[in-house]
Design a protein around this motif. Structure first.
Motif, mmCIF file in Angstrom:
data_model
loop_
_atom_site.group_PDB
_atom_site.id
_atom_site.type_symbol
_atom_site.label_atom_id
_atom_site.label_comp_id
_atom_site.label_asym_id
_atom_site.label_seq_id
_atom_site.Cartn_x
_atom_site.Cartn_y
_atom_site.Cartn_z
ATOM 1 N N GLU A 150 162.592 99.379 26.052
ATOM 2 C CA GLU A 150 163.955 99.115 26.521
ATOM 3 C C GLU A 150 164.208 97.622 26.696
ATOM 4 O O GLU A 150 165.348 97.173 26.611
ATOM 5 N N GLU A 151 163.149 96.857 26.938
ATOM 6 C CA GLU A 151 163.288 95.405 27.121
ATOM 7 C C GLU A 151 162.878 94.615 25.882
ATOM 8 O O GLU A 151 162.757 93.394 25.930
ATOM 9 N N GLY A 152 162.656 95.314 24.773
ATOM 10 C CA GLY A 152 162.307 94.624 23.532
ATOM 11 C C GLY A 152 160.846 94.254 23.422
ATOM 12 O O GLY A 152 160.495 93.337 22.668
ATOM 13 N N LYS A 153 159.964 94.963 24.142
ATOM 14 C CA LYS A 153 158.533 94.650 24.122
ATOM 15 C C LYS A 153 157.758 95.796 23.473
ATOM 16 O O LYS A 153 157.878 96.951 23.891
ATOM 17 N N PHE A 154 156.936 95.438 22.465
ATOM 18 C CA PHE A 154 156.166 96.474 21.764
ATOM 19 C C PHE A 154 155.092 95.793 20.927
ATOM 20 O O PHE A 154 155.384 95.157 19.915
ATOM 21 N N ILE A 155 153.829 95.885 21.368
ATOM 22 C CA ILE A 155 152.697 95.359 20.603
ATOM 23 C C ILE A 155 151.656 96.471 20.558
ATOM 24 O O ILE A 155 151.043 96.790 21.576
ATOM 25 N N MET A 156 151.449 97.054 19.346
ATOM 26 C CA MET A 156 150.625 98.259 19.262
ATOM 27 C C MET A 156 149.963 98.387 17.904
ATOM 28 O O MET A 156 150.504 97.952 16.885
ATOM 29 N N GLY A 157 148.770 99.017 17.905
ATOM 30 C CA GLY A 157 148.082 99.331 16.660
ATOM 31 C C GLY A 157 147.590 100.770 16.661
ATOM 32 O O GLY A 157 147.016 101.234 17.649
ATOM 33 N N LEU A 158 147.837 101.488 15.551
ATOM 34 C CA LEU A 158 147.350 102.856 15.371
ATOM 35 C C LEU A 158 146.493 102.896 14.115
ATOM 36 O O LEU A 158 146.942 102.467 13.042
ATOM 37 N N GLN A 159 145.267 103.425 14.219
ATOM 38 C CA GLN A 159 144.394 103.488 13.057
ATOM 39 C C GLN A 159 144.803 104.612 12.114
ATOM 40 O O GLN A 159 144.588 104.536 10.909
ATOM 41 N N PHE A 160 145.415 105.658 12.628
ATOM 42 C CA PHE A 160 145.856 106.774 11.782
ATOM 43 C C PHE A 160 147.302 106.566 11.344
ATOM 44 O O PHE A 160 147.969 105.605 11.741
ATOM 45 N N HIS A 161 147.804 107.495 10.503
ATOM 46 C CA HIS A 161 149.153 107.385 9.929
ATOM 47 C C HIS A 161 150.036 108.517 10.459
ATOM 48 O O HIS A 161 150.135 109.573 9.830
ATOM 49 N N PRO A 162 150.729 108.323 11.586
ATOM 50 C CA PRO A 162 151.578 109.414 12.094
ATOM 51 C C PRO A 162 152.719 109.751 11.151
ATOM 52 O O PRO A 162 153.189 110.897 11.128
ATOM 53 N N GLU A 163 153.163 108.771 10.340
ATOM 54 C CA GLU A 163 154.278 109.041 9.412
ATOM 55 C C GLU A 163 153.885 110.008 8.298
ATOM 56 O O GLU A 163 154.746 110.659 7.690
ATOM 57 N N ARG A 164 152.558 110.150 8.034
ATOM 58 C CA ARG A 164 152.079 111.038 6.977
ATOM 59 C C ARG A 164 151.472 112.332 7.531
ATOM 60 O O ARG A 164 150.969 113.159 6.760
ATOM 61 N N MET A 165 151.504 112.501 8.834
ATOM 62 C CA MET A 165 150.961 113.720 9.439
ATOM 63 C C MET A 165 152.001 114.835 9.323
ATOM 64 O O MET A 165 152.717 115.166 10.268
ATOM 65 N N ARG A 166 152.064 115.402 8.112
ATOM 66 C CA ARG A 166 153.061 116.429 7.800
ATOM 67 C C ARG A 166 152.370 117.646 7.186
ATOM 68 O O ARG A 166 151.319 117.527 6.567
ATOM 69 N N ARG A 167 153.002 118.782 7.348
ATOM 70 C CA ARG A 167 152.426 120.023 6.838
ATOM 71 C C ARG A 167 152.520 120.063 5.315
ATOM 72 O O ARG A 167 153.407 119.443 4.731
#
Length: 427
Positions: free
Chosen positions: A240-257
């Motif tokens: 909400e305040e414009g703060k976001f620093i993050m790393g994900l090793q997996f691919h949530p965008e490709r976690m599809r059936r």
């Protein structure tokens, strides 16, 4: 006239990956990334992996967010890799097994590390997926395993061993990760988590991973073999305040059936949704900070008269102090305006407030204060003697302190006058 969304919507930079097609290099970005960024309200801007682009990053301004995703292994020399203990034969086997990943791309490294460091310097929202999470960790001083299969200890029980990449079942392969409580990942997948196990199944397309996590980050998920599968900076996380620093090793965008666009879990797209929320908020903050300076404040006649009275009151008090002349009884009423303003309109620390109240007392009774000043002549002389013994640096620091106090008083006065004008305008 058609609305230009590229001007209105915030811009998210995404660096492309280079591949060889028909004897020529082709740049590409996974469409899932682009769809999610656009779908949640931002414009994806592709930064091509072309020689020399790392020197032209300023040309992509304004930058409201950066998303870095898949790609080749990061050059080990960039994170001062410790001796892994791998033999030349093992390195050769790694290159054979992961041929598409082990070809180092130094230009892509330069572009992405440059963008990551820019985000860290300016607090620009950053989301790293797979390689992008590794880039973020390296940019902050962390290290990587050069090959998980060779370096992660194999003495773990069978139930803790993990296959992090399966070329035979690339999109369908999943492994368990344990989610850390009270992290963003926990909140996103909360309805899919068992409170006791706190586990979800994630996809996995990597042979490298975080070895030593940079100090500023906190883990969000672990694989059974202990590998960190997600991390973030809690001090730089508030979408909400414009703060976001993050790393994900997996691919949530490709976690599809299989053969479907339906996600494995409702929380899968949340990383992109919250990231874009932060990007939008960051754009608003950036626009406010770079807006044209406000027009000069115009007061109505009554307020302008009041301002002049206060200014004159301070001028008289200053003249009394610097010249040493006593107070003219006929001017006593003019001095009261400044004293009242100091006592009722200055919001500073207790020590500063007490000092300003003393100044208010001076304004009320200039002659009495002047007599006290005379009584303190010996103290003044002692202070001057001490100052003569001070170094130039010490005297400069002392002057800087009083200069800062003057600036603070000026800023508070300006805010108070603005507040008075706004209150009058709302009546």
């Amino acid at each position: 006239m058609a609305t230009d969304l590229s001007v209105i919507l915030p811009r998210v930079l995404i660096v492309s990956r280079r591949t060889l097609r028909k004897n020529k290099f082709v740049d590409f970005v996974g469409e899932y990334h682009l769809d999610l960024i656009l779908g949640y309200g931002a414009v994806p801007v592709i930064v091509p992996r072309v020689t020399g682009v790392h020197r032209l990053l300023e040309s992509f301004e304004p930058i409201h967010g950066v998303l870095l995703c898949e790609g080749e292994d990061i050059d080990p020399s960039l994170y001062e890799a410790e001796h892994s203990g791998l033999s030349p034969e093992e390195f050769e086997e790694i290159r054979r097994l992961h041929a598409s990943d082990t070809a180092i791309d130094k230009e892509k490294d330069s572009i992405e590390l440059g963008l990551a460091k820019l985000c860290l310097e300016r607090n620009i929202p950053y989301l790293g997926i797979c390689r992008g999470s590794q880039v973020l960790n390296v940019a902050c001083g962390g290290t990587l395993y050069q090959d998980i299969g060779k370096e992660v200890p194999k003495k773990r029980p069978e139930c803790e061993r993990v296959v992090h990449i399966d070329y035979e079942n690339y999109d369908g392969h999943r492994h368990v990760v344990k989610v850390v409580a009270n992290t963003p990942l926990h909140h996103w997948f909360q309805e899919s988590l068992d409170e006791k196990k706190m586990e979800i199944l994630v996809n996995s397309y990597h042979h490298q991973g975080v070895k030593i996590l940079a100090q500023r980050f906190v883990p969000m998920a672990f694989a059974p073999d202990g590998l960190i599968e997600g991390f973030y900076d809690p001090d730089a996380y508030n979408p909400e305040e414009g703060k976001f620093i993050m790393g994900l090793q997996f691919h949530p965008e490709r976690m599809r059936r299989p053969d479907s666009d339906e996600f494995d879990y409702p929380g899968c797209p949340s990383a992109y949704q919250e990231f874009v929320k932060a990007v939008i908020a960051y754009q608003k903050k950036l626009n406010c900070s770079t807006a044209l300076p406000p027009k000069p404040l115009k007061l109505d006649q009554e307020m302008e008269n009041r301002r002049k009275v206060i200014v004159r009151s301070f001028f008289i008090a200053k003249d009394m102090y610097t010249t040493g002349r006593g107070m003219n009884p006929s001017k006593e009423s003019e001095l009261e305006a400044g004293a009242e303003f100091l006592e009722s309109n200055t919001v500073l620390s207790l020590q500063q407030e007490n000092r300003l109240k003393q100044m208010g007392a001076t304004v009320r009774n200039g002659s009495s204060y002047f007599q006290r000043l005379k009584m303190n002549e010996e103290r003044d002389r002692a202070a001057k003697t001490l100052m003569r013994k001070m170094s130039v640096e010490q005297l400069s620091e002392l002057m800087s302190f009083y200069h800062t106090m003057g600036q603070i008083c000026s800023e508070v006065l300006d805010k108070k006058l603005h507040g008075i004008v706004n209150d009058v305008g709302s009546c």
